[in-house]
Scaffold this active site. Sequence first.
Site, PDB file in Angstrom:
ATOM      1  N   VAL A  90      63.054   4.476  10.554  1.00  0.00           N
ATOM      2  CA  VAL A  90      61.419   4.605  10.646  1.00  0.00           C
ATOM      3  C   VAL A  90      61.205   6.210  10.212  1.00  0.00           C
ATOM      4  CG1 VAL A  90      59.226   4.025  12.073  1.00  0.00           C
ATOM      5  CG2 VAL A  90      61.644   3.110  12.598  1.00  0.00           C
ATOM      6  N   HIS A  97      52.050   3.297  11.962  1.00  0.00           N
ATOM      7  CA  HIS A  97      52.253   3.130  13.339  1.00  0.00           C
ATOM      8  C   HIS A  97      53.755   3.403  13.952  1.00  0.00           C
ATOM      9  CE1 HIS A  97      53.255  -0.443  11.363  1.00  0.00           C
ATOM     10  NE2 HIS A  97      53.503  -1.357  12.430  1.00  0.00           N
TER      11      HIS A  97
HETATM   12  N1  RBF Z   1      60.232  -1.191   9.992  1.00  0.00           N
HETATM   13  C1  RBF Z   1      61.075   0.147   9.798  1.00  0.00           C
HETATM   14  O1  RBF Z   1      62.141  -0.198  10.034  1.00  0.00           O
HETATM   15  N2  RBF Z   1      60.767   1.296   9.263  1.00  0.00           N
HETATM   16  C2  RBF Z   1      59.605   1.658   9.098  1.00  0.00           C
HETATM   17  O2  RBF Z   1      59.337   2.708   8.818  1.00  0.00           O
HETATM   18  C3  RBF Z   1      58.559   0.428   9.219  1.00  0.00           C
HETATM   19  N3  RBF Z   1      57.359   0.923   8.851  1.00  0.00           N
HETATM   20  C4  RBF Z   1      56.327  -0.102   8.756  1.00  0.00           C
HETATM   21  C5  RBF Z   1      55.020   0.255   8.478  1.00  0.00           C
HETATM   22  C6  RBF Z   1      54.003  -0.694   8.520  1.00  0.00           C
HETATM   23  C7  RBF Z   1      52.703  -0.383   8.173  1.00  0.00           C
HETATM   24  C8  RBF Z   1      54.586  -2.142   9.242  1.00  0.00           C
HETATM   25  C9  RBF Z   1      53.298  -3.126   9.178  1.00  0.00           C
HETATM   26  C10 RBF Z   1      55.640  -2.332   9.606  1.00  0.00           C
HETATM   27  C11 RBF Z   1      56.459  -1.284   9.393  1.00  0.00           C
HETATM   28  N4  RBF Z   1      57.839  -1.926   9.628  1.00  0.00           N
HETATM   29  C12 RBF Z   1      58.951  -0.718   9.650  1.00  0.00           C
HETATM   30  C13 RBF Z   1      58.174  -3.078   9.937  1.00  0.00           C
HETATM   31  C14 RBF Z   1      58.409  -3.401  11.488  1.00  0.00           C
HETATM   32  O3  RBF Z   1      59.581  -2.860  11.981  1.00  0.00           O
HETATM   33  C15 RBF Z   1      58.404  -4.813  11.726  1.00  0.00           C
HETATM   34  O4  RBF Z   1      59.567  -5.386  10.824  1.00  0.00           O
HETATM   35  C16 RBF Z   1      57.060  -5.604  11.354  1.00  0.00           C
HETATM   36  O5  RBF Z   1      56.184  -4.925  12.117  1.00  0.00           O
HETATM   37  C17 RBF Z   1      57.031  -7.075  11.747  1.00  0.00           C
HETATM   38  O6  RBF Z   1      57.159  -7.136  13.108  1.00  0.00           O
END
Ligand code: RBF
Length: 160
Positions: A90, A97
Amino acid sequence: MATEMHNLSQYDPTKIASGEGRKVGIVYAEWNSDITYALRDGAIKTLQENGVKADDITIASVPGSFELIFGASQMVKSGKYDAVIAIGCVIRGDTPHFDYICEGVTAGLSQLNVTYDIPVIFGLITTNTLLQAQERSGGRLGNKGDECAVTALQMMAQFK
Ligand code: RBF
């Protein structure tokens, strides 16, 4: 996060118990896959270098880091593994978020660790920039996947 002093791939092989006969589950997130594939491959390589057979390593992917909680939970509850490694990335700058995802994954994996009898290893890279993630996935600061594999081997040797 690795400090400037610590390379994540460096360890003393004489201090690591063999992983022969151990079964390890790896769950990794597809989000930021350039990073997570490198972490996953590092973990696999280090497990194998320390005696874990290829057939004893099970890999599963989930869409994003938040789903690592469910994926790791399913692996733990299956009773098939001696340790589970959860891998994700992340990046604060890319993720509005960031804090919610990081806190959610941390809490979810922590709960697994105190509820079940196998170690769940925290392989979530949380960085401010993509460069910092690259540095920790095979770059200047080593590979956190290697560190996760070594941690899993140590935990299995110590407690199971
Ligand atoms: N998942 C990650 O593993 N790394 C990220 O940096 C990441 N950034 C996200 C940013 C946004 C705006 C959204 C909506 C989701 C992101 N996700 C990321 C996905 C998150 O872990 C998850 O798969 C989704 O929110 C669906 O539950």
